[in-house]
Design a protein around this motif. Structure first.
Motif, PDB file in Angstrom:
ATOM      1  N   LEU A   2     -13.283  -6.360   2.783  1.00 36.68           N
ATOM      2  CA  LEU A   2     -14.203  -5.247   2.554  1.00 36.68           C
ATOM      3  C   LEU A   2     -15.195  -5.585   1.435  1.00 36.68           C
ATOM      4  N   SER A   3     -14.710  -6.198   0.388  1.00 35.29           N
ATOM      5  CA  SER A   3     -15.575  -6.562  -0.731  1.00 35.29           C
ATOM      6  C   SER A   3     -16.629  -7.570  -0.291  1.00 35.29           C
ATOM      7  N   GLU A   8     -11.334   2.199  -2.983  1.00 33.57           N
ATOM      8  CA  GLU A   8     -10.660   1.339  -3.960  1.00 33.57           C
ATOM      9  C   GLU A   8     -11.477   0.095  -4.274  1.00 33.57           C
ATOM     10  N   VAL A   9     -12.237  -0.392  -3.267  1.00 32.70           N
ATOM     11  CA  VAL A   9     -13.128  -1.524  -3.517  1.00 32.70           C
ATOM     12  C   VAL A   9     -14.134  -1.169  -4.605  1.00 32.70           C
ATOM     13  N   ARG A  42      -9.279   2.714   1.249  1.00 37.74           N
ATOM     14  CA  ARG A  42      -9.344   1.319   0.832  1.00 37.74           C
ATOM     15  C   ARG A  42     -10.770   0.932   0.423  1.00 37.74           C
ATOM     16  N   SER A  71       0.848  -1.188   0.000  1.00 36.47           N
ATOM     17  CA  SER A  71       0.000   0.000   0.000  1.00 36.47           C
ATOM     18  C   SER A  71       0.882   1.236   0.000  1.00 36.47           C
ATOM     19  N   ARG A 109      -8.160   3.448   5.689  1.00 38.49           N
ATOM     20  CA  ARG A 109      -9.291   2.517   5.587  1.00 38.49           C
ATOM     21  C   ARG A 109     -10.421   3.095   4.739  1.00 38.49           C
ATOM     22  N   ARG A 132      -8.173  -6.368   5.012  1.00 38.92           N
ATOM     23  CA  ARG A 132      -7.839  -6.683   3.631  1.00 38.92           C
ATOM     24  C   ARG A 132      -8.943  -6.209   2.687  1.00 38.92           C
ATOM     25  N   LYS A 133      -8.575  -5.876   1.452  1.00 35.53           N
ATOM     26  CA  LYS A 133      -9.548  -5.417   0.467  1.00 35.53           C
ATOM     27  C   LYS A 133     -10.580  -6.506   0.163  1.00 35.53           C
TER      28      LYS A 133
END
Length: 704
Positions: free
Chosen positions: A547-548, A658-659, A655, A445, A652, A543-544
């Protein structure tokens, strides 16, 4: 314990309010306070002074009613003296410290400290056949661990030593000879076999098994002659032909129905008995008050007789209730909660244990039972329970929670206690989690702070402090084969590397962060590893992929996300959050600033809840909870932001953006502040309120 069922308790005289006459024994009645929700331990009679029936201050007894005089008499007994008291705790090293003996030590300590007096530790080791080799050392260590100290003792010089009875034999012999000379005691040449034969024969006949006084009639000359030629003997005290009255603060007056037998004061091995040495030491050490368990009540008349024989005034006695289980059986020493090691193994705070022990038979006039040692000293009185004390360990758990919170919130913090009971166990669990979980390669990152590089991960037990333990954690892991731990503390996939504060090279910063987490969250579970797992995203990054997954689950429960009343796609909602909170500078990252800002921000975001078919007015909380906690239950969002700090909070929020496939266009990787500035300058694409737009506003691109 012979004669325990023959005890008499004096009733209050209706004219003077005190017990001035002895009555036949009666069964202790159940207290009217037994149903009180504050009394967790006992359903037996409690010497509770309560509130005065009327204003009795300054009034003469002649002007009081019987009820008022009784209240005044109990009140006077419960009050501590105005002059300094000398108290003692006199354990025998035939066993280890247990809950009952700790309570005895605590009560005597509190009386001394509350009156500005002295607390003495005396080792009563005259029973040489039952001594446990390490008992004395363990007694000292357990008392010190609990937080009790003494003004005089075997390891603290005083004016009245020595403080081990085995070192005071000459003193006891002098006082024994004095009683023999004045005819108050005599030598007994009966062998143990003769005494056993007498007891068996008396038991068979159904008669009294007390010593029959065989050697009482031996003349002094014959006694001296037999002793001179080496005949073994014990020394017995000539007891009074009438039962002796013993005064007591809790029970007032006590008297056995039958007189004492001629009891032994010095054994055949030359050592004094407990009863004799106890009296001599209390007098010579100028003990003013003796608080002990009610099991010693039947022995008190013996002690009073010895004081009378020497012409001494006895100390004031206070006998407190026996500790029993729910079946009203004496609390067994085999019970886990009796031993001090159990409390230490369970990570119970010393303040919790002392608070717990104090409430076992003592009643405070405070409405709040949670008290530190200083509170106990300030509020202590002789307001003891008379009957057996039923021990409930539910109260211990309640007090542990309260004292843990006091420890966490204390400012300035008590660093040694925090490290021992909270920070070190937390760090140990984090180290174990890092060592046991399945490691995936970290995703680089551009916003991450440089991690601390550690060459190896030594065993957590090899470090001396919580800060040292964290030095053993590496944020950069080599990929390992995917395999499941049989009992993982934290399972994968769940998180990235540790948060930057825990990777800091400064121990103070790491420990400050852990304390901030403790203050923001609910109290730690008894299982610290479980507490770490429940709050894992305050210790590790999200972690991404996580989140997804959380967004996928959340978006099935709502539709029609709006910003200021206009349908807005999730990507622009997340950009809006980055811009809004990114505009807050580091120096303003406080609850006073974040609280109102969060409130106004979340109200600008709304959505339709599919379960209730209602508009959620504070819809922004959903996005913040996903971004900061991955929907994990936890503290308020403002507390999470404050604890994580501005840097990690913004990472965060970015992030999450970014998702939704928002990216800052740049030939080089942008810094955190450049990304925030891009979000502030980026236009938000609002859409008209149509069904197609509403569906698009809650859909994540398939490429995520």
């Amino acid at each position: 314990m012979r004669g325990i069922g023959l005890l008499r308790r004096a009733a209050a005289c209706p004219s003077c309010g005190t017990s001035c006459r002895a009555l036949p024994s009666t069964r202790t009645s159940v207290s009217r306070f037994s149903s009180s929700p504050r009394l967790w331990f006992s359903s037996t009679t409690r010497v509770n002074i309560g509130d005065p029936p009327l204003n009795v201050e300054g009034r003469s007894p002649a002007m009081m009613s019987g009820k008022e005089r009784r209240w005044r008499a109990v009140h006077n007994r419960a009050e501590l003296p105005k002059t300094p008291c000398r108290t003692r705790f006199a354990p025998s090293p035939t066993g280890y410290l247990h809950l009952g003996s700790l309570r005895t030590a605590l009560f005597n300590y509190l009386i001394a400290k509350a009156t500005g007096g002295q607390f003495i530790l005396r080792v009563e080791d005259t029973d040489q056949t039952r001594l446990v080799p390490d008992a004395e050392e363990r007694l000292f260590a357990d008392l010190k661990w609990a937080g009790l100290s003494w003004d005089e003792g075997p390891d603290v010089k005083g004016l009245y030593g020595p403080y081990r009875q085995s070192e005071r034999l000459d003193i006891y012999n002098q006082h024994t000879d004095k009683l023999i000379e004045q005819g108050a005691a005599y030598r007994c040449f009966c062998s143990p076999e003769d005494l056993d034969a007498h007891q068996r024969a008396a038991h068979t006949r159904g008669g009294a098994t007390a010593y029959p006084g065989t050697c009482r009639s031996i003349s002094p000359a014959e006694s001296e002659e037999r002793a001179a030629r080496g005949d073994p003997f014990a020394v017995r005290f000539k007891s009074s032909p009438e039962p002796v009255v013993a005064q007591d603060i809790v029970f007032n007056r006590f008297q056995k129905a039958i007189p004492e037998e001629d009891f032994v004061i010095r054994k055949r091995d030359g050592y004094p008995t407990y009863h004799f040495a106890n009296v001599i030491d209390d007098k010579l050490m100028e003990i003013t008050h003796v608080v002990r368990g009610s099991e010693w009540l039947v022995s008190t008349p013996k002690h009073v007789e010895l004081y009378n024989a020497f012409g001494w005034t006895p100390p004031q006695f206070a006998h407190v209730g026996l500790l029993v289980n729910s079946n009203r059986e004496k609390l067994s020493k085999r019970h886990d909660g009796v031993n001090m090691t159990w409390y230490q193994d369970q990570n119970i705070l010393p303040a919790t244990l002392l608070n717990f022990a104090a409430l076992l038979g003592w009643h405070s006039t405070r409405t709040n039972d949670v008290m530190t040692l200083q509170d106990l000293v300030k509020n202590f009185t002789f307001n003891f329970s008379r009957g057996d004390i039923i021990v409930s360990f539910d109260k211990l758990r309640f007090l542990q929670e309260k004292h843990m919170r006091l420890l966490i919130d204390k400012d300035p913090p008590d660093a040694p206690l925090l490290s021992q009971y909270l920070l070190r166990p937390m760090v140990t669990s984090i180290v174990q989690a890092e060592a046991r979980r399945v490691i995936l390669p970290p995703t680089a990152s551009p916003y991450a702070k440089p991690p601390v590089q550690v060459e190896s991960t030594p065993d957590s037990g090899s470090s001396n402090t919580a800060a040292d333990l964290l030095d053993n954690i590496s944020a950069q892991h080599e990929p390992t084969p995917v395999s499941k731990s049989p009992d993982p503390v934290v399972e994968e996939p769940f998180a990235g590397p540790l948060v930057p504060a825990l990777q800091s090279s400064q121990p103070v910063e790491r420990l400050t962060y852990l304390l901030a987490v403790l203050r923001a969250t609910r109290l730690p579970d008894p299982d610290i590893a479980e507490y770490i797992l429940k709050n894992k995203y305050l210790f590790w990054k999200i972690r991404k992929a996580t989140l997804s997954q959380e967004w996928d689950k959340a978006r099935k429960t709502f539709k029609r996300v709006t910003l200021n009343g206009v349908l807005t796609p999730p990507r622009d909602i997340s950009k809006f959050l980055v811009a809004r909170f990114g505009s807050v500078p580091e120096q303003d990252w406080t609850l006073e600033v974040l609280g109102p800002l969060i409130k106004t921000t979340v109200q600008q975001i709304q959505y339709l809840d599919l379960k209730t078919d209602a508009i959620v007015p504070n819809g922004g909380y959903l996005f913040l909870r996903i971004a900061l906690q991955a929907m994990l239950p936890g503290p308020a969002i403002s507390q999470v932001m404050l604890t994580l700090g501005r840097h990690e909070t913004m990472c965060r929020l970015i992030r999450l953006a970014e998702v939704f496939q928002w990216d800052v266009k740049s030939r080089m990787k942008p810094t955190l502040e450049e990304t925030i500035q891009a979000a502030i300058m980026s236009p938000i694409q609002n859409h008209p309120t149509t069904a197609a737009a509403a569906a698009a506003a809650t859909t994540v691109p398939k490429s995520v």
